[in-house]
Design an enzyme around this catalytic site. Structure first.
Site, PDB file in Angstrom:
ATOM      1  N   HIS A  79      -3.705  -4.770  -3.600  1.00 12.87           N
ATOM      2  CA  HIS A  79      -3.366  -3.555  -4.405  1.00 12.87           C
ATOM      3  C   HIS A  79      -2.558  -3.801  -5.637  1.00 12.87           C
ATOM      4  O   HIS A  79      -2.343  -3.432  -6.868  1.00 12.87           O
ATOM      5  CB  HIS A  79      -2.725  -2.467  -3.821  1.00 12.87           C
ATOM      6  CG  HIS A  79      -1.288  -2.672  -3.472  1.00 12.87           C
ATOM      7  ND1 HIS A  79      -0.970  -2.898  -2.151  1.00 12.87           N
ATOM      8  CD2 HIS A  79      -0.146  -2.475  -4.248  1.00 12.87           C
ATOM      9  CE1 HIS A  79       0.403  -2.937  -2.299  1.00 12.87           C
ATOM     10  NE2 HIS A  79       1.003  -2.694  -3.529  1.00 12.87           N
ATOM     11  N   ASP A 109      -5.397  -5.153   2.711  1.00  9.94           N
ATOM     12  CA  ASP A 109      -4.484  -5.248   1.382  1.00  9.94           C
ATOM     13  C   ASP A 109      -3.857  -6.691   1.511  1.00  9.94           C
ATOM     14  O   ASP A 109      -2.838  -6.864   1.466  1.00  9.94           O
ATOM     15  CB  ASP A 109      -3.334  -4.179   1.453  1.00  9.94           C
ATOM     16  CG  ASP A 109      -2.618  -4.157   0.349  1.00  9.94           C
ATOM     17  OD1 ASP A 109      -3.080  -4.528  -0.671  1.00  9.94           O
ATOM     18  OD2 ASP A 109      -2.008  -3.109   0.321  1.00  9.94           O
ATOM     19  N   SER A 185       5.738  -5.201  -2.718  1.00  5.93           N
ATOM     20  CA  SER A 185       4.466  -5.385  -1.959  1.00  5.93           C
ATOM     21  C   SER A 185       4.091  -6.935  -2.291  1.00  5.93           C
ATOM     22  O   SER A 185       4.326  -7.369  -3.314  1.00  5.93           O
ATOM     23  CB  SER A 185       3.433  -4.577  -2.887  1.00  5.93           C
ATOM     24  OG  SER A 185       3.882  -3.230  -2.478  1.00  5.93           O
TER      25      SER A 185
END
Length: 363
Positions: A79, A109, A185
């Site tokens: 992402h 992801d 992330s």
């Protein structure tokens, strides 16, 4: 009798040797009571942690990643880069390089990008065989809100968490008490006991109290396949010079402050090689690595105040900070403390931020 004497000699010889563990983070003598130094784990991990920027015509998404192998491959979240037209990375010593996608998950992801300039650099070990357990202490690294190499500590507070977010399915995810927020992330989750990477930090709750990390074991086969199949001549890399020219003054000031911080922190932890690599070519031609190292080898402790920065002429940035240095007194067991005002001149050299000059004056 001869056999008994031989056995005793073998035992005596074995008993007199130290068993040494060679670890990319530290070298320690094997001892059941010895654990890896937290500060050393973090400092070494920071060298492998990368800030990832995915850009398109309308926005820039900032995330994290970590160096995975000798090819310059970086593991991150899908992402972070899925909508990017151009991808750049910033290393722990403020180097900026273009990256190319070599694999991106459709449901998972996870993604891998390649940076040719990072090929051959050392990486942290991965835990490839055993899943973490509830209660294991962990370290999460990333770049939340653009603050590069931010560290949060916690434990594995849950396992086998299954859910979906923004079209990605998370299976058997670790639930961690270490905070995961925007920019974290793709950063590594490190097991405190061993210094090994056990997961990829991915999502967190709105209040930041709970985070989730993808176990590296769950995605490692896919990562290896992408890495093995990618051919450099088929990859597309953007132009770093374009990124530097488009950087605003605030970004340049933050970058200069980060270089200064990393330089002083490297000296503090006795990583003289890391500090020396931040010097520009002119400084390195005047000062050999041995001379540089010897000027700080007697430093016992180094503390520095908040770093301030300002733009100067010739597209350079001046950073200043107050540094307190505790040194060994030659031929004595005592130490002495002195406070200096350090001033650095930071600028671009071959498209990378470097310390072009620095000086200190005693206060």
């Amino acid at each position: 009798m001869a056999g008994i004497i031989s056995i005793l000699k073998i035992y005596d010889n074995w008993n007199s040797k130290e068993l040494t563990i060679n670890n990319p983070i530290v070298n320690v003598v094997a001892d059941t009571t010895t654990s890896l130094d937290l500060k050393s784990i973090i400092h070494e991990a920071e060298k492998s942690v990368i800030q990832v920027e995915g850009q398109n015509e309308t926005s820039t998404i900032t995330g994290s990643g970590f160096l995975y192998n000798e090819k310059g491959d970086i593991i991150t979240n899908a992402h972070v880069i899925q909508d990017a037209d151009a991808i750049y990375v910033r290393t722990s010593n403020a180097e900026i390089y273009p990256a190319a996608v070599i694999g991106i998950g459709e449901n998972d992801d996870i993604a891998v990008i390649r940076v040719l300039q990072l090929a051959g650099r050392s990486t942290l070990p991965l835990e490839e065989d055993t899943l973490a357990e509830i209660g294991d202490e962990v370290i999460a690294l990333g770049s939340p809100h653009g603050f590069q190499n931010t560290v949060t500590l916690g434990i594995i507070s849950g396992t086998e968490r299954n859910f979906s977010v923004d079209g990605f399915d998370y299976s058997n995810a670790y639930q961690i008490s270490a905070q995961i927020s925007h920019g974290n992330s793709g950063g590594p989750l490190i097991k405190r006991e061993t210094g090994e990477i056990i997961g990829v930090n991915s999502v967190g709750t709105q209040d930041g109290t709970i985070g989730f990390s993808i176990p590296i074991i769950e995605v490692l086969d896919q990562i290896k396949q992408w890495s093995n199949e990618a051919q450099n001549e088929q990859l597309h890399f953007s132009n770093v010079t374009d990124l530097i020219r488009s950087s605003d003054s605030e970004q340049n000031l933050e970058g200069a402050e980060y270089v200064t911080d990393y330089f002083l922190e490297s000296i503090s932890i006795r990583d003289y090689v890391g500090a020396y690599t931040l010097l520009g070519s002119s400084l390195q031609s005047e000062l050999t690595y041995t001379e540089f190292r010897n000027s700080y080898i007697d430093v016992v402790n180094l503390d520095f105040a908040e770093i301030s920065s300002s733009s100067t002429e010739n597209n350079r940035i001046k950073t200043t900070t107050e540094v307190t240095i505790e040194r060994k007194i030659p031929n004595k067991e005592e130490t002495e403390k002195e406070t200096y005002l350090f001033e650095f001149q930071i600028g671009y050299e071959n498209d990378q931020l470097k310390i072009l000059n620095y000086s200190s004056s005693e206060k």
